[in-house]
Structure formats: structure tokens, C-alpha cells
Design an enzyme around this catalytic site. Structure first.
Site, short mmCIF file in Angstrom:
data_model
loop_
_atom_site.label_atom_id
_atom_site.label_comp_id
_atom_site.label_asym_id
_atom_site.label_seq_id
_atom_site.Cartn_x
_atom_site.Cartn_y
_atom_site.Cartn_z
N THR A 102 0.73 -1.15 0.04
CA THR A 102 0.03 0.00 -0.17
C THR A 102 0.79 1.45 -0.03
OG1 THR A 102 -1.68 -1.15 1.18
CG2 THR A 102 -1.87 1.35 1.24
N LYS A 177 -7.12 1.36 -2.88
CA LYS A 177 -6.93 0.88 -1.42
C LYS A 177 -6.81 1.99 -0.42
CE LYS A 177 -5.22 -1.60 1.75
NZ LYS A 177 -4.01 -2.41 1.71
N LYS A 245 0.59 5.13 8.23
CA LYS A 245 1.37 5.55 6.79
C LYS A 245 0.19 5.55 5.75
CE LYS A 245 2.47 2.06 4.52
NZ LYS A 245 1.82 1.00 3.49
#
Length: 294
Positions: A102, A177, A245
Site C-alpha cells: 500500500t 486501496k 502510513k
């Protein structure tokens, strides 16, 4: 290129919580697999089963027809793909590179541009499903890049997941995502608060779960992570530090598109507090610890 176990050499970079299982599925399917990981010990079990070890991403790329990566942060992705001894400076023309981390949509576009200039096909294909989905080969895989490359790599994706969707051009997988992580972030707050409320009201959280998990409140996090919270098991299926993140990437992308995401901003601030309390290497459901202390 026709991807087939008898004629396709696969490289896999990143053998952590999810990558280890994913690489193992490809080996079980009969593919010759070459591995690289910053910590070789994490790959040792796969090496013992017959995987080939490479000392650098570049040396791995030289030997492989398809390279899949599953690492931690966009900075890792950038170094592995675009660094001096990275994948793209060593990949064979006509080969395929697939980043399943990701990461940043913009970085995915940069990698695709550089790959194309070298005659290499690039896909961004982040996944959802956590450690359980990786172990059971039931991942959701969301893919950006050329349709031609997607169709070619599909046989490998089918060894890793059950919900495989082509989303569009380079970066589309990463944007998808981000949608996934945005939904999870607010949902996780709701799951945690529901359990804390159940406890404070004197109910048995496990019994409450039986009533609410199959109703309108049902979600993957409620069914899969709430039982871990109740049991006090906060081992990572997905790390707090990696979720932070992801949320930062989503918030930055949203800002660039002038989109306001107040729920995500709140979730990110709570997870920052959780990480600061020493839980950055815990599973994302460790948010329960923070909320139960407030």
C-alpha cells in the site's frame, strides 16, 4: 508472455506478515521463486522449502520474469524500484513488476512511467485481507496499470486472492486501496467504541458480538478483530505503524483533490496517540487499548 509454473520465474521481495504466506502460495503452485528481504531470517523458512535467495533487488530482477513486492513504506518502494541497484535498472525487457505494497498513487505512476521507458510492464496491486487473507489465499487485490499487463499476471493473482478487480490506469489500484483504508479507519473506531460501551454497561462483549456482527453493524473488523480485542490478543495482522502510513497517504491525496475527510483525520490522530504510547508494532485493533483508557 504466458505465465505458467513450468516456464515463469517469479521474484518476491518482502517476506513479512503477509508476504511470507503469499510467496509460499506461489511456491506451492509450482513456480520457481526467488526471494529478497532486508532480514534474511524472515525468508529462511521459504528458503528451506526450496526458494532461491538473492542478495539484492537488482540481482533478483535479473533472474525473474515477474517480480512482486510487498514491503513497508513508500520510501522502501522507491528505493527497491528506482534505486541504483533496484528492480527497474536490472529488470529484463518484457518482464512484469507488481507492487503489492500500500503506497502512494503518485509513486505508482512514476514507477509505471520508468518501467515503460525500459520496456517493462508495471502494475500497482495493493491488497486487503490482512494476515488471515494472506494465509488462506483469500486476499482482495485491487489493480492499476495497463489492462494487457493485468491479464498477463492474473494467473499469479489467482493464487493469492479471490476478489481480483482491475481498477484502471497506473495509480488506480492505490487510490482504491485508500478508499478501503478510509472505510476501515472509521469502522475501527466504531468497533472499538462498541466494545468499550458494552463493557462499561456491564454486558458480556462476546455475547453482544453474537447479536450485532450479523446485523446492520456487521463488518470484517467486527467479525475478525473484535474477538481478538476481547481475548486481549493484539498481535499484528496489520501493524499500527503501517496503518498510520496508509492514512497519511490518503489524507495527502485527499488534500490534493480538495476532499475533506474528517473521520479519517480523527482516526489518524488517535492512531498517532496509540503509536506514541508504544503500540506501533501492535495490530491495528490495539486502538481498543487507547479508547478503553480515555
Amino acid at each position: 508472455m504466458v505465465i505458467h509454473p513450468a516456464q515463469t520465474v517469479v521474484g518476491f521481495i518482502g517476506t513479512g506478515v503477509m508476504g511470507k504466506s503469499m510467496a509460499g502460495h506461489l511456491m506451492q503452485a509450482g513456480y520457481q521463486v526467488h526471494l529478497f528481504s532486508r532480514t534474511k531470517s524472515k525468508a529462511q523458512e521459504l528458503i528451506d522449502r526450496g526458494a532461491h535467495w538473492s542478495e539484492t533487488p537488482g540481482s533478483l530482477a535479473q533472474q525473474c520474469d515477474v517480480i512482486l513486492t510487498m514491503v513497508g513504506f513508500p520510501s522502501d518502494v522507491e528505493e527497491i524500484y528506482l534505486g541504483e541497484n533496484g528492480i527497474l535498472s536490472n529488470a529484463k525487457p518484457g518482464s512484469y513488476v507488481v507492487d503489492m505494497t500500500t503506497s502512494s498513487p503518485k509513486l505508482a505512476q512514476r514507477i509505471e512511467d520508468e518501467a515503460r521507458s525500459r520496456g517493462v510492464y508495471a502494475l500497482d496491486a495493493p491488497v486487503s485481507g490482512g494476515d488471515v487473507g494472506a494465509k488462506e489465499a483469500r486476499l482482495s487485490i485491487m489493480v492499476g496499470g495497463s489492462r494487457e499487463a493485468f491479464d498477463a499476471v492474473l494467473p499469479l493473482f489467482q493464487k493469492l486472492g479471490t476478489n481480483i478487480v482491475y481498477q484502471g490506469e497506473a495509480g488506480a489500484g492505490q487510490h482504491t486501496k485508500m478508499c478501503n483504508q478510509i472505510a476501515i479507519a472509521s469502522n475501527m473506531m466504531g468497533v472499538v467504541e462498541a466494545l468499550v460501551y458494552a463493557e462499561k454497561s456491564g454486558l458480556d462483549p462476546a455475547t453482544v458480538l453474537k447479536s450485532i456482527e450479523s446485523g446492520a453493524a456487521g463488518s470484517w473488523s467486527l467479525s475478525n478483530l473484535a474477538p481478538r480485542m476481547i481475548a486481549g490478543n493484539f498481535a499484528p495482522g496489520f501493524y499500527v505503524k503501517h496503518f498510520i502510513k496508509d492514512m497519511k497517504i490518503a489524507l495527502q491525496s485527499a488534500e490534493e483533490m480538495n476532499a475533506k475527510l474528517p473521520g479519517l483525520a480523527l482516526a489518524e490522530s488517535l492512531y498517532e496517540q496509540l503509536a506514541a504510547s508504544g503500540e506501533e508494532d501492535s495490530g491495528t485493533h490495539a486502538l481498543y487499548k487507547l479508547i478503553s483508557r480515555l
